[in-house]
Design an enzyme around this catalytic site. Sequence first.
Site, PDB file in Angstrom:
ATOM      1  CE  LYS A  37      11.895  14.912  -1.541  1.00  9.70           C
ATOM      2  NZ  LYS A  37      11.623  16.142  -0.768  1.00  9.70           N
ATOM      3  CB  SER A  71       9.343  19.586   0.625  1.00  7.65           C
ATOM      4  OG  SER A  71       9.611  20.568  -0.333  1.00  7.65           O
ATOM      5  CB  SER A  73      10.094  18.902  -3.240  1.00 11.55           C
ATOM      6  OG  SER A  73      10.649  18.494  -2.005  1.00 11.55           O
TER       7      SER A  73
END
Lengths: 98, 485
Positions: B79, B178, B154
């Site tokens: 990420k 998330s 997210s």
Amino acid sequence: MLIKDRDLEQIAYLARINIDKDYFPSLKQELESILDLVKKINSADTESVKPMFHPLDLFQPLRKDEVTEKDEREKLQKNAPLSQAGLFLVPKVIEDQG
Amino acid sequence: MPELYQLTIKEKLEGLKNSSFSSLELTESYLERIKRIDPELNSYITVIEEEARVKAKESDQRYQAGSPLPLDGIPIAHKDIFCTEGVLTSCGSKMLANFISPYSSTVVKKYEESGSVVLGKTNMDEFAMGSSNETSYFGPVKNPWNNKCVPGGSSGGSAACVSAGLAAGATATDTGGSIRQPAALCGLTGIKPTYGRVSRYGMVAFASSLDQGGVLTKTAEDAAYLLKAMSGHDPKDSTSLNVEVPDYINEINQDIKGLRIGLPKEFFSMNLPQHVEKSISDALKVFEKLGTKIKEVELPHLDLSLPVYYVIAPAECSANLSRYDGVKFGYRCENPKDLDDLYMRTREEGFGPEVKRRVLIGTYALSAGYYDAYYLKALKCRRLIAGDFDNAFKSVDLILSPTAPDISFALGEKSSNPVEMYKQDIFTIPANLAGLPAISIPCGKHKGLPLGLQLMSKSLEESKLLRTAHHFQLNSDWHKSWPSL
């Protein structure tokens, strides 16, 4: 919870975010809807409850006061928007004398 | 014969060991898929092709020498919240769209040491604030199961890329859901470990008392491999737990007979959509067949979770994001006339609307006169919620719920109504507030879109979560299907 223009101006200045006046009406509405969601916490009886700062209630461990990081000024300053002679440049902060 | 990307991590490691294929071949097969599929999905912000090939060749040499590392040659993605030395680390924001990290996070280093090959950095909601990956400065990510729908957020880029077979697994972070909500929306396994299990050093901070790194993978067994590699004490993170990391991979096969699974009645009295209820009741039948005991539990303060979270997370975010001032790194506005103008326009132009809303709410909650009424009150409520879990775990080993309120939704459907979007995390936020580990696994489909269920446990019992998820997956097929791309 109603937010006045003056409140929003003050919060935005505290947060150092410039907000265009055109966005005030919609932003106030959004912030009010969030505060409306949040107000539920007032219904909880927390008279004898201690605040929980850490999810596992642990305390900050202490370490020896030793230098662990190298001096990497040049490497770190590669990301600086504006620097000169190893210094970060910002707009002048001392007022002109006249 | 399955294609290379469809093999589990265990099968990939066996294939590499037996020289059925090389790490370079495996890496090339992923790079080819990324080139072909990702322009539509937008799951990567940066692909590091050349570096990946170099690492894959190094990995092949270690296999030839007979001394491979634990995850040698496994292609993964990080990420874009994990600082990676020499690589753009944008956190999905214009503010960091030019930030080449001068150092690597502990998580990135640990994966380097495990021999895995990093394919690139994945898209995400700006500063991890969002539940649909629509707040990213680099554009929204599409759900591989339906490109009109969101992947969740997210960690939407990590979820979409693993779901589409564009990485064998991906790192992610979870502040209020998330990891787990995108896992559910994309049909993946996603685990958020106990707060402090995974180092936060070099992981861009959003809400420091809630943020925790974890992984998104196809299966619970894959998750065990990746979680093992990234967990452990780190002196560079003062909240990192100094406790031993169990062998998740070996422990995953242990029996789950006799485990007690609790169903919080507060969650199930919420008027869930019928297909969500059905997917959960079908899953419960599987768990009963496996010898677990199902019982109702009470979490009386559960309805405070969302309100408490939307005080604490914005408060911490407003403090953390004060570092973006246009001076030392990141975006800076043009021609500032004085210092205040530099700060105020840099932050006006560098942050997107959702980040600004949260910074403003947090600033308000922490400002003079409001601190006690909002922040301190929320911290007290947080203890009530954590106490509910302590009580519930006296009579059960695990707590089960849906992961998200429903299947994925259309791009743009909720983006104009922040509070509607926040409700995506209604089931996932409590675990963050209490610091508990939780996992999401696929448990059904509706209209061709995946549904997920969540299991939560006491602190540090990730092994129990992985084991329970693994046994469920040995007796179900939801995790096996791939989107047609």
